[in-house]
Design a protein around this motif. Structure first.
Motif, PDB file in Angstrom:
ATOM      1  N   LEU A 379       0.682  -1.233  -0.022  1.00 58.75           N
ATOM      2  CA  LEU A 379       0.044   0.073  -0.339  1.00 58.75           C
ATOM      3  C   LEU A 379       0.757   1.175  -0.233  1.00 58.75           C
ATOM      4  CD1 LEU A 379      -2.923  -1.155   2.102  1.00 58.75           C
ATOM      5  CD2 LEU A 379      -2.581  -0.959   0.411  1.00 58.75           C
ATOM      6  N   LYS A 380       0.400   2.418  -0.900  1.00 59.97           N
ATOM      7  CA  LYS A 380       1.321   3.325  -0.752  1.00 59.97           C
ATOM      8  C   LYS A 380      -0.008   5.141  -0.061  1.00 59.97           C
ATOM      9  CE  LYS A 380       4.080   2.356  -4.458  1.00 59.97           C
ATOM     10  NZ  LYS A 380       4.095   2.248  -6.322  1.00 59.97           N
ATOM     11  N   ASN A 381       0.963   5.837   0.166  1.00 60.76           N
ATOM     12  CA  ASN A 381       0.176   6.778   0.521  1.00 60.76           C
ATOM     13  C   ASN A 381       1.189   7.925   0.311  1.00 60.76           C
ATOM     14  OD1 ASN A 381      -1.184   8.148   2.910  1.00 60.76           O
ATOM     15  ND2 ASN A 381       0.190   8.635   4.191  1.00 60.76           N
ATOM     16  N   THR A 382       0.582   8.904   0.340  1.00 66.08           N
ATOM     17  CA  THR A 382       1.258   9.918  -0.123  1.00 66.08           C
ATOM     18  C   THR A 382       0.876  11.552   1.082  1.00 66.08           C
ATOM     19  OG1 THR A 382      -0.403  10.512  -1.805  1.00 66.08           O
ATOM     20  CG2 THR A 382       1.987   9.706  -2.358  1.00 66.08           C
ATOM     21  N   VAL A 383       1.689  11.561   2.638  1.00 60.99           N
ATOM     22  CA  VAL A 383       1.562  12.616   3.238  1.00 60.99           C
ATOM     23  C   VAL A 383       2.318  13.372   2.611  1.00 60.99           C
ATOM     24  CG1 VAL A 383       2.021  13.713   5.360  1.00 60.99           C
ATOM     25  CG2 VAL A 383       0.358  12.079   5.313  1.00 60.99           C
ATOM     26  N   GLU A 384       2.593  14.354   1.827  1.00 62.35           N
ATOM     27  CA  GLU A 384       4.166  15.576   1.620  1.00 62.35           C
ATOM     28  C   GLU A 384       4.666  15.817   2.625  1.00 62.35           C
ATOM     29  OE1 GLU A 384       4.778  19.848  -0.938  1.00 62.35           O
ATOM     30  OE2 GLU A 384       2.873  18.482  -0.631  1.00 62.35           O
ATOM     31  N   GLY A 385       6.371  15.226   2.564  1.00 62.63           N
ATOM     32  CA  GLY A 385       7.433  15.616   3.671  1.00 62.63           C
ATOM     33  C   GLY A 385       6.900  14.519   5.092  1.00 62.63           C
ATOM     34  N   GLY A 386       5.724  13.603   4.575  1.00 64.37           N
ATOM     35  CA  GLY A 386       5.909  12.686   6.342  1.00 64.37           C
ATOM     36  C   GLY A 386       6.193  11.354   6.608  1.00 64.37           C
ATOM     37  N   LYS A 387       6.953  11.530   7.356  1.00 64.35           N
ATOM     38  CA  LYS A 387       7.580   9.759   7.927  1.00 64.35           C
ATOM     39  C   LYS A 387       6.646   8.979   8.030  1.00 64.35           C
ATOM     40  CE  LYS A 387      11.655   8.373  10.619  1.00 64.35           C
ATOM     41  NZ  LYS A 387      11.530   8.935  11.563  1.00 64.35           N
ATOM     42  N   GLN A 388       6.635   7.429   7.585  1.00 66.04           N
ATOM     43  CA  GLN A 388       5.924   6.880   7.881  1.00 66.04           C
ATOM     44  C   GLN A 388       6.557   5.751   8.757  1.00 66.04           C
ATOM     45  OE1 GLN A 388       5.095   3.860   4.525  1.00 66.04           O
ATOM     46  NE2 GLN A 388       3.842   5.008   3.201  1.00 66.04           N
ATOM     47  N   SER A 389       6.248   5.353   9.953  1.00 68.33           N
ATOM     48  CA  SER A 389       5.965   4.391  11.500  1.00 68.33           C
ATOM     49  C   SER A 389       4.681   3.317  11.188  1.00 68.33           C
ATOM     50  CB  SER A 389       5.573   5.505  12.617  1.00 68.33           C
ATOM     51  OG  SER A 389       6.947   6.283  12.106  1.00 68.33           O
ATOM     52  N   LEU A 390       5.187   2.117  10.924  1.00 63.54           N
ATOM     53  CA  LEU A 390       4.630   0.850  10.654  1.00 63.54           C
ATOM     54  C   LEU A 390       5.130   0.043  11.472  1.00 63.54           C
ATOM     55  CD1 LEU A 390       5.101   0.082   6.945  1.00 63.54           C
ATOM     56  CD2 LEU A 390       3.082   1.837   7.985  1.00 63.54           C
ATOM     57  N   VAL A 391       3.894  -0.869  12.107  1.00 65.39           N
ATOM     58  CA  VAL A 391       4.019  -2.193  12.187  1.00 65.39           C
ATOM     59  C   VAL A 391       5.187  -2.793  12.230  1.00 65.39           C
ATOM     60  CG1 VAL A 391       2.303  -3.692  11.207  1.00 65.39           C
ATOM     61  CG2 VAL A 391       2.638  -3.929  13.698  1.00 65.39           C
ATOM     62  N   GLN A 392       5.920  -3.562  13.330  1.00 65.28           N
ATOM     63  CA  GLN A 392       6.664  -4.211  13.358  1.00 65.28           C
ATOM     64  C   GLN A 392       6.904  -6.068  13.211  1.00 65.28           C
ATOM     65  OE1 GLN A 392      10.232  -3.165  15.626  1.00 65.28           O
ATOM     66  NE2 GLN A 392       9.611  -0.808  15.488  1.00 65.28           N
ATOM     67  N   GLY A 393       7.398  -6.404  11.822  1.00 62.58           N
ATOM     68  CA  GLY A 393       7.191  -8.005  12.106  1.00 62.58           C
ATOM     69  C   GLY A 393       6.400  -8.404  11.452  1.00 62.58           C
ATOM     70  N   LYS A 394       5.404  -9.432  11.577  1.00 64.39           N
ATOM     71  CA  LYS A 394       3.796 -10.249  10.982  1.00 64.39           C
ATOM     72  C   LYS A 394       3.237  -9.888  11.745  1.00 64.39           C
ATOM     73  CE  LYS A 394       7.072 -12.984   7.765  1.00 64.39           C
ATOM     74  NZ  LYS A 394       7.320 -14.599   7.086  1.00 64.39           N
ATOM     75  N   TYR A 395       2.222 -10.131  11.247  1.00 61.93           N
ATOM     76  CA  TYR A 395       0.520 -10.411  11.616  1.00 61.93           C
ATOM     77  C   TYR A 395      -0.971 -11.070  10.929  1.00 61.93           C
ATOM     78  CZ  TYR A 395      -1.108  -6.458   9.280  1.00 61.93           C
ATOM     79  OH  TYR A 395      -1.013  -5.491   8.052  1.00 61.93           O
ATOM     80  N   SER A 396      -1.205 -11.801  11.635  1.00 62.88           N
ATOM     81  CA  SER A 396      -3.210 -12.000  10.500  1.00 62.88           C
ATOM     82  C   SER A 396      -3.583 -10.957  10.748  1.00 62.88           C
ATOM     83  CB  SER A 396      -2.795 -13.905  11.003  1.00 62.88           C
ATOM     84  OG  SER A 396      -3.186 -14.081  12.139  1.00 62.88           O
ATOM     85  N   TYR A 397      -4.407 -11.460   9.411  1.00 63.51           N
ATOM     86  CA  TYR A 397      -5.626 -10.352   9.436  1.00 63.51           C
ATOM     87  C   TYR A 397      -6.709 -11.005   9.987  1.00 63.51           C
ATOM     88  CZ  TYR A 397      -8.856  -7.667   7.990  1.00 63.51           C
ATOM     89  OH  TYR A 397     -10.408  -6.287   7.341  1.00 63.51           O
ATOM     90  N   HIS A 398      -7.394 -10.491  10.694  1.00 65.05           N
ATOM     91  CA  HIS A 398      -8.956 -11.498  11.438  1.00 65.05           C
ATOM     92  C   HIS A 398      -9.749 -10.536  11.684  1.00 65.05           C
ATOM     93  CE1 HIS A 398      -6.737 -14.459  13.472  1.00 65.05           C
ATOM     94  NE2 HIS A 398      -6.033 -13.963  13.418  1.00 65.05           N
ATOM     95  N   HIS A 399     -11.247 -10.696  11.195  1.00 59.34           N
ATOM     96  CA  HIS A 399     -12.560  -9.936  10.696  1.00 59.34           C
ATOM     97  C   HIS A 399     -13.901 -11.137  10.640  1.00 59.34           C
ATOM     98  CE1 HIS A 399     -13.094 -11.985   7.021  1.00 59.34           C
ATOM     99  NE2 HIS A 399     -11.470 -11.488   6.608  1.00 59.34           N
ATOM    100  N   TYR A 400     -14.917 -10.353  10.903  1.00 61.07           N
ATOM    101  CA  TYR A 400     -15.701 -11.242  10.988  1.00 61.07           C
ATOM    102  C   TYR A 400     -16.186 -12.058   9.848  1.00 61.07           C
ATOM    103  CZ  TYR A 400     -18.229  -6.403  13.301  1.00 61.07           C
ATOM    104  OH  TYR A 400     -18.870  -5.846  13.919  1.00 61.07           O
TER     105      TYR A 400
END
Length: 579
Positions: A379-400
Motif C-alpha cells: 500500500l502506498k500513501n502520500t503525506v507530503e514530507g511525512g514519515k511512515q512509522s509502521l507495525v514491525q514484523g508479521k501479524y494475521s488479519y482477523h475480521h468478522y
C-alpha cells in the motif's frame, strides 16, 4: 583466478548498525567464479572461534574471511589463523570498516593472497536478487542411533552413522515426486541444473497461488525445495516413520530418535548431480549439531532428552541459522537462556526481543489457514514530507465471519484482539493459541470483570478488556491512551509514531460502538498532517488481498475517518523484555 566478490546488502545494513566493534567472521558461498558474503558474526576476544557456529549455517555457507572496525594492527596474524579454517577459497576476504565524520560507514575489501593483502572491488547484491539466484534445499528424514549414555559411545556411534550415510547408504527423493538421485544418476526427470529441479515443484506452488488469487509480488524470501532422505535397510531404501518423542533404553543403550531437518543454500546454476554431495554434507552437519547437543546434555542435565531441530531467520538477517533444543526442556531453562544470550551477542541482536526461542522458528510448512498475513504490504500513501512509522514484523488479519463464526455487528474488538495476539505469536513472544470469542469471554468472567451470563453472549468488549486479555493470554502489558474525541486523535501523531518505532505492535482502538486496528501512521511533524494505516475488522468477505486493499478494508485514512463526537481508548501493547 580471483573470484568476483559480492556482498549482500543486508550484510552492509547490519554492519552500519555496529558501534565500537573490533570485528568478526564473514560467512559466504562460492558458486561459479563468484564469492558472495551472506552473513557475519562478532568475535568478543582475541581468541578467534570462527568454526564454532559454522555447522549452524545452511550447508554451502562457510567461513570466508574477516571484517574489522578501525584498528587493524593484528589483521595479518588473524588472516593467517583464519586461512587454516577457510575451506571455500584460498584467498580469504578482509573487509575494513571505518566510520566517517558524517557518520556513514565506509567499506574497503581486500583478499589475502601470497601472504599479503590486495585490494579487491566488490558488487552489492540486493535481497531480492539473492532470492532469485539461490534456492534452499531442505532435507527431511528420520533415523535412529543406539548408544550408551556416555561421551565416548555417543561420539563413536555418531561418527559411524555419518560414515555409513556418506558412503552410499542413503538415497534422496524430490518430495511428492518420483524423482530419485544418488551420487551418479538422477532417475525420474530430465534435469541437469538445480533450477530444473526447482521448476518441477514450482508449478505446483504457482497453481496454489492462482487459486488463492494472490497478487504477484517481488520475492521476499528464499525459494524452497523439499527433499526426502531415504535410508538403506537391508537391500531396500526406506522412508522411515515420523520420529518418536522419547528416548528408549534397551540393553544399556539409549535408542535416540533423530528427525533430520537440514537446509542448504544452492545456486540455481549448480549441476543437479552436485546436489548429492551438498545434501550429504547437510546430513553430516545436522548430525554433528545433534551430537554436540547430546554431549552438552550429559554435562548439564540429569537425563537425556530428544534433540529437535529449529531453523531461524530473524528480520534483515539474510540467512537461516539452525539450533538444536532438547524436546522436554523449556525455553526458560537457564542453560538455554545462556545459550540464546550468547547468540544475541555474537550477532549483535537486541537483548529484549526474542529471536531464537522455539516459537519464533521459521514457519516452512505451508499455512493451511486462509488468513492474510501483513495485508498492508504494497500500500502506498502520500503525506507530503511525512514519515511512515509502521507495525514491525508479521501479524494475521482477523475480521468478522471468520472461522465459520457469525460475529457480524458485535465482534470487532474480539477480532482486533486476535490480530494483536497473532503479532505476539509471529514474533515469538508467546506460543499461546489465538483465543476464540468464547475463550475471551470465559477469561473475563474468570478474572471477575464480567458476570457468568457474559459467556456465549453477543456483548461488546473495549480497550480495557483487550488489555486484560493480552495480559492473561500473552503475558503482555499495555498502555491505554484516552482521547476525548476523534478530533483529538489528530494531535497524537508524534506519540503514535514513537509507539510504532519503539514497540512496533499493532494498536486496538475503540470508540462508540466500533473498534479498529491501527498498524501505522504517516506523520509530517512540521505541518501536523497525519494519516492512519487502518486494518478494519468489520470486513465480512473472503480473504482476498486484492479486495481487502482495493476496497479500503486495509488502507490509509485521514483524521476525518474518526467520529468527531465520540471518545476513543487506544490499547497500545508493550513488548516484553525477553530474548
Amino acid at each position: 583466478m580471483t573470484p568476483k566478490l559480492q556482498i549482500s546488502q543486508l550484510v552492509i545494513n547490519r554492519l552500519k548498525l555496529l558501534e565500537n566493534v573490533c570485528g568478526g567472521g564473514l560467512f559466504g558461498l562460492m558458486y561459479s567464479k563468484n564469492l558472495i558474503i551472506l552473513g557475519f558474526d562478532l568475535e568478543s576476544s582475541d581468541k578467534l572461534n570462527f568454526k564454532k557456529m559454522q555447522d549452524n549455517f545452511p550447508t554451502e555457507i562457510d567461513l570466508c574471511g574477516l571484517f574489522k572496525f578501525d584498528d587493524c594492527t593484528d589483521v595479518k596474524a588473524h588472516m593467517q589463523e583464519i586461512l587454516i579454517n577457510v575451506d571455500i577459497t584460498d584467498n580469504p576476504i578482509l573487509i575494513k570498516c571505518q566510520r566517517k565524520d558524517d557518520g556513514e560507514l565506509e567499506l574497503n575489501a581486500s583478499q589475502w593472497k601470497n601472504g599479503k593483502l590486495e585490494e579487491i572491488v566488490y558488487e552489492v547484491l540486493s535481497e531480492e536478487e539473492i532470492y532469485k539466484q539461490f534456492v534452499m534445499a531442505r532435507l527431511l528424514g528420520y533415523i535412529e542411533i543406539a548408544a550408551e549414555p556416555n561421551e565416548k559411545s555417543i561420539k563413536q556411534e555418531f561418527m559411524t552413522t555419518r560414515k555409513k550415510l556418506a558412503y552410499g547408504n542413503v538415497l534422496f527423493q524430490l518430495q511428492s515426486k518420483n524423482v530419485f538421485f544418488n551420487n551418479n544418476e538422477i532417475v525420474g526427470a530430465p534435469v541437469s541444473l538445480v533450477s530444473d529441479i526447482f521448476d518441477l515443484v514450482k508449478k505446483k506452488v504457482e497453481n496454489v497461488d492462482k487459486k488463492k488469487n494472490k497478487k504477484e509480488t517481488a520475492l521476499t524470501d528464499f525459494q524452497m525445495v523439499n527433499i526426502d532422505c531415504l535410508v538403506k535397510k537391508s537391500d531396500e531404501f526406506e522412508k522411515n516413520q515420523q520420529a518418536a518423542l522419547n528416548l528408549i533404553l534397551e540393553k544399556n543403550k539409549v535408542l535416540i530418535p533423530i528427525t533430520i531437518d537440514a537446509i542448504a543454500a544452492v545456486h540455481i546454476t549448480t549441476k543437479a548431480l552436485g546436489l548429492y554431495d551438498i545434501l550429504i554434507e547437510s546430513l553430516c552437519r545436522t548430525l554433528r549439531l545433534i551430537e554436540e547437543n547430546l554431549l552438552d546434555q550429559l554435562v548439564e542435565c540429569d537425563e537425556l532428552a530428544v534433540p529437535l531441530t529449529y531453523h531461524f531467520k530473524p528480520d534483515n538477517f539474510g540467512h537461516y541459522y539452525t539450533c538444536i533444543y532438547p524436546q522436554s526442556i523449556p525455553d526458560e531453562d537457564e542453560h538455554l537462556t545462556a545459550f540464546r544470550r550468547e547468540l544475541h551477542q555474537q550477532f549483535s541482536l537486541s537483548m529484549v526481543r526474542p529471536v531464537f526461542r522455539r516459537a519464533n522458528a521459521f514457519p516452512f510448512d505451508v499455512i493451511t489457514s486462509s488468513l492474510l498475513v501483513n495485508p498492508h504490504v504494497g500500500l502506498k500513501n502520500t503525506v507530503e514530507g511525512g514519515k511512515q512509522s509502521l507495525v514491525q514484523g508479521k501479524y494475521s488479519y482477523h475480521h468478522y465471519m471468520q472461522d465459520k463464526f457469525n460475529d457480524d455487528g458485535w465482534g470487532c474488538a474480539y477480532r482486533s484482539l486476535q490480530t494483536l495476539c497473532s503479532w505476539f505469536r509471529f514474533q515469538g513472544y508467546s506460543e499461546h493459541p489465538i483465543p476464540s470469542h468464547e475463550d475471551i469471554q470465559k477469561y473475563l468472567v474468570k478474572v471477575g470483570d464480567k458476570p457468568k451470563t457474559f459467556v456465549n453472549s453477543r456483548q461488546w468488549i473495549g480497550s480495557t478488556e483487550v488489555s486484560m486479555c493480552l495480559n492473561g493470554f500473552m503475558n503482555v502489558d499495555s498502555r491505554i491512551m484516552h482521547v476525548s474525541s476523534g478530533t483529538e486523535l489528530a494531535s497524537k501523531g508524534s506519540e503514535l509514531a514513537y509507539h510504532f518505532e519503539s514497540q512496533g505492535t499493532p494498536i486496538m482502538i475503540g470508540g462508540g460502538v466500533l473498534a479498529h486496528t491501527i498498524i501505522g501512521v504517516d506523520f509530517n511533524s512540521n505541518t501536523g498532517e497525519l494519516k492512519f494505516l487502518i486494518l478494519d475488522p468489520h470486513f465480512t468477505g473472503d480473504d482476498d488481498l486484492q479486495v481487502v486493499q482495493n476496497k479500503g478494508w486495509c488502507g490509509w485514512k485521514g483524521v476525518n475517518f474518526w467520529n468527531k463526537t465520540a471518545y476513543y481508548n487506544l490499547c497500545m501493547p508493550q513488548r516484553p523484555a525477553i530474548f
